[in-house]
Design an enzyme around this catalytic site. Structure first.
Site, PDB file in Angstrom:
ATOM      1  N   ASP A 116       0.805  -1.226   0.000  1.00 43.41           N
ATOM      2  CA  ASP A 116       0.000   0.000   0.000  1.00 43.41           C
ATOM      3  C   ASP A 116       0.838   1.276   0.000  1.00 43.41           C
ATOM      4  O   ASP A 116       0.324   2.351   0.327  1.00 43.41           O
ATOM      5  CB  ASP A 116      -0.942   0.007   1.208  1.00 43.41           C
ATOM      6  N   ASP A 176      -6.658  -3.750  -6.186  1.00 42.22           N
ATOM      7  CA  ASP A 176      -6.320  -2.454  -5.580  1.00 42.22           C
ATOM      8  C   ASP A 176      -4.865  -2.048  -5.864  1.00 42.22           C
ATOM      9  O   ASP A 176      -4.525  -0.868  -5.911  1.00 42.22           O
ATOM     10  CB  ASP A 176      -6.489  -2.493  -4.055  1.00 42.22           C
TER      11      ASP A 176
HETATM   12  N1  GLY Z   1      -7.328  -1.194  -0.587  1.00 40.28           N
HETATM   13  C1  GLY Z   1      -8.261  -1.555   0.399  1.00 40.28           C
HETATM   14  C2  GLY Z   1      -9.674  -1.178   0.125  1.00 40.28           C
HETATM   15  O1  GLY Z   1     -10.038  -0.699  -0.923  1.00 40.28           O
HETATM   16  O2  GLY Z   1     -10.443  -1.381   1.036  1.00 40.28           O
END
Ligand code: GLY
Length: 396
Positions: A116, A176
């Site tokens: 992330d 994501d």
């Molecule tokens: N990347 C985590 C979410 O979208 O909850």
């Protein structure tokens, strides 16, 4: 620029967004965006600085703000909101506060335990870099890209997303993850080192090959075999079912592949962004106001929470996609979302003293957390949509 000028800009934006509409039909519950957003923005300035506690969401039930440390995937959004409000208003008070919250994220540049990095570092330092040419910010972005690159597996051609569930997954990659590539593309530009660019492109290509269904929708999690590189499983973590279409995941795909096209001009990325966008905006389960249920295939629709964050991620991506394709359907969706989110059904009451603007985002079904609440990234992508619409308006 002072707040009066900001008022005029927002007024211009509102006129732009309503241009083709019958003004008599604007619902009487439409919030005065000029006044209310300014009130909200001022409240963000009042929010106490704390390097260890980034506001992430607000629980209506407990009446508490959920605060997280910088290692949380959402930590960069709060700083990003200040940067974006600064860009919208020109009010330096927001810029100063943006710098302070941004600095608190810096230690994440060495955190290799997560994919992330882009969400954390690019939404904070990346936004800062778009405001000022800051060598420290560049160095932090490059170090973060270097750390993120340690999660890249050249054999699979992908960045590993998560380290948990090791008993079930060998090499999980979630849709994501596309959003984190922006950090790598920018690091490549800053350093002229193509390693970062190649990792981003390889990850995007692997995702393009394996993550999508024939109808353009995306799975959430793919698990790769580290020896054979084959996909072992296509499942969900945050959706309602493995074969369902989790709304925000579709948003990450649309926004992520549009962004990847911006850096590469690879038409395959544009085509995928369009295909997933068509799936999303034409879906029979997308409500009239443009705000999706948190999963398109939830069996309890219509008695299911919406996800404002998914709408905002898509709206922002579709303003950019409109710029490349000139397909008005994309712009119309983005404008519809902004119009919807200006209503009292979605904007929090002015007397609620929390540092968020929008209600009704849906966090994480797997944890049964943040289900139908104000969440910081709902605001982030809403503000990004406003900025992108403004930019479109001024370049016309
Ligand atoms: N990347 C985590 C979410 O979208 O909850």
């Amino acid at each position: 620029m002072n707040r009066i000028s900001f008022l005029l800009i927002i007024l211009g934006f509102v006129c732009f967004s309503c241009k083709s509409e019958d003004k008599n039909k604007v619902e009487n519950n439409t919030v005065n965006i000029n006044g209310l957003l300014q009130t909200r923005y001022s409240k963000l300035l009042e929010y106490e600085l704390d390097s260890l506690a980034f506001p992430r969401s607000y629980s209506h039930t407990n009446k508490l703000i959920n605060k997280v440390p910088s290692k949380d995937w959402t930590s960069g959004f709060f700083a990003g909101n200040f940067w974006q409000i600064y860009k919208l208003t020109g009010d330096v008070a927001f810029k100063e506060r943006a710098k302070q919250w941004t600095a608190f994220v810096e230690k994440e540049k060495y955190n290799a335990g997560t994919h992330d990095m882009g969400f954390k570092v690019f939404c904070s330092f990346g936004n800062g870099l778009s405001v000022e040419d800051n060598l420290d910010y560049k160095n932090i972005i490059v170090q973060s890209a270097k750390t993120l690159s340690t999660r890249y597996n050249a054999h699979i051609g992908s960045i590993r997303s998560w380290d948990f569930n090791k008993d079930r997954w060998q090499f999980p990659v979630i849709i994501d993850n596309m959003m984190n590539l922006e950090l790598l593309f920018e690091a490549a530009k800053i350093t002229a080192d193509s390693t970062y660019y190649n990792i981003a492109v390889n990850h995007a290509n692997t995702t393009l090959k394996n993550h999508f269904r024939p109808d353009g929708s995306t799975w959430h999690v793919l698990d790769y075999d580290t020896i054979t590189r084959q996909v072992r499983a296509r499942v969900t973590h945050q959706g309602i079912a493995d074969n369902s279409s989790w709304a925000r995941g579709q948003g990450w795909a649309i926004n992520g592949f549009t962004m990847a096209y911006r850096y590469t001009k690879d038409k395959n990325y544009l085509m995928q962004a369009e295909k997933t966008a068509q799936f999303f905006i034409n879906h029979k389960n997308l409500p009239e106001d443009g705000i999706p249920y948190w999963d398109f295939n939830h069996p309890d629709i219509p008695n299911v929470s919406r996800d404002v964050s998914a709408a905002a991620v898509v709206a922002s991506g579709l303003v950019e996609l409109y710029g490349y394709t000139k397909n008005k359907a994309y712009l119309n969706y983005s404008k519809k979302v902004v119009k919807t989110l200006k209503t009292t059904a979605y904007i929090l009451p002015a007397n609620l003293n929390i540092p968020f603007v929008l209600d009704h985002s849906f966090g994480d079904w797997s944890k049964k957390k943040e289900m139908d609440e104000p969440i910081v990234y709902g605001d982030y992508y809403f503000l990004q949509t406003l900025l992108r619409l403004n930019a479109l308006n001024t370049t016309k």
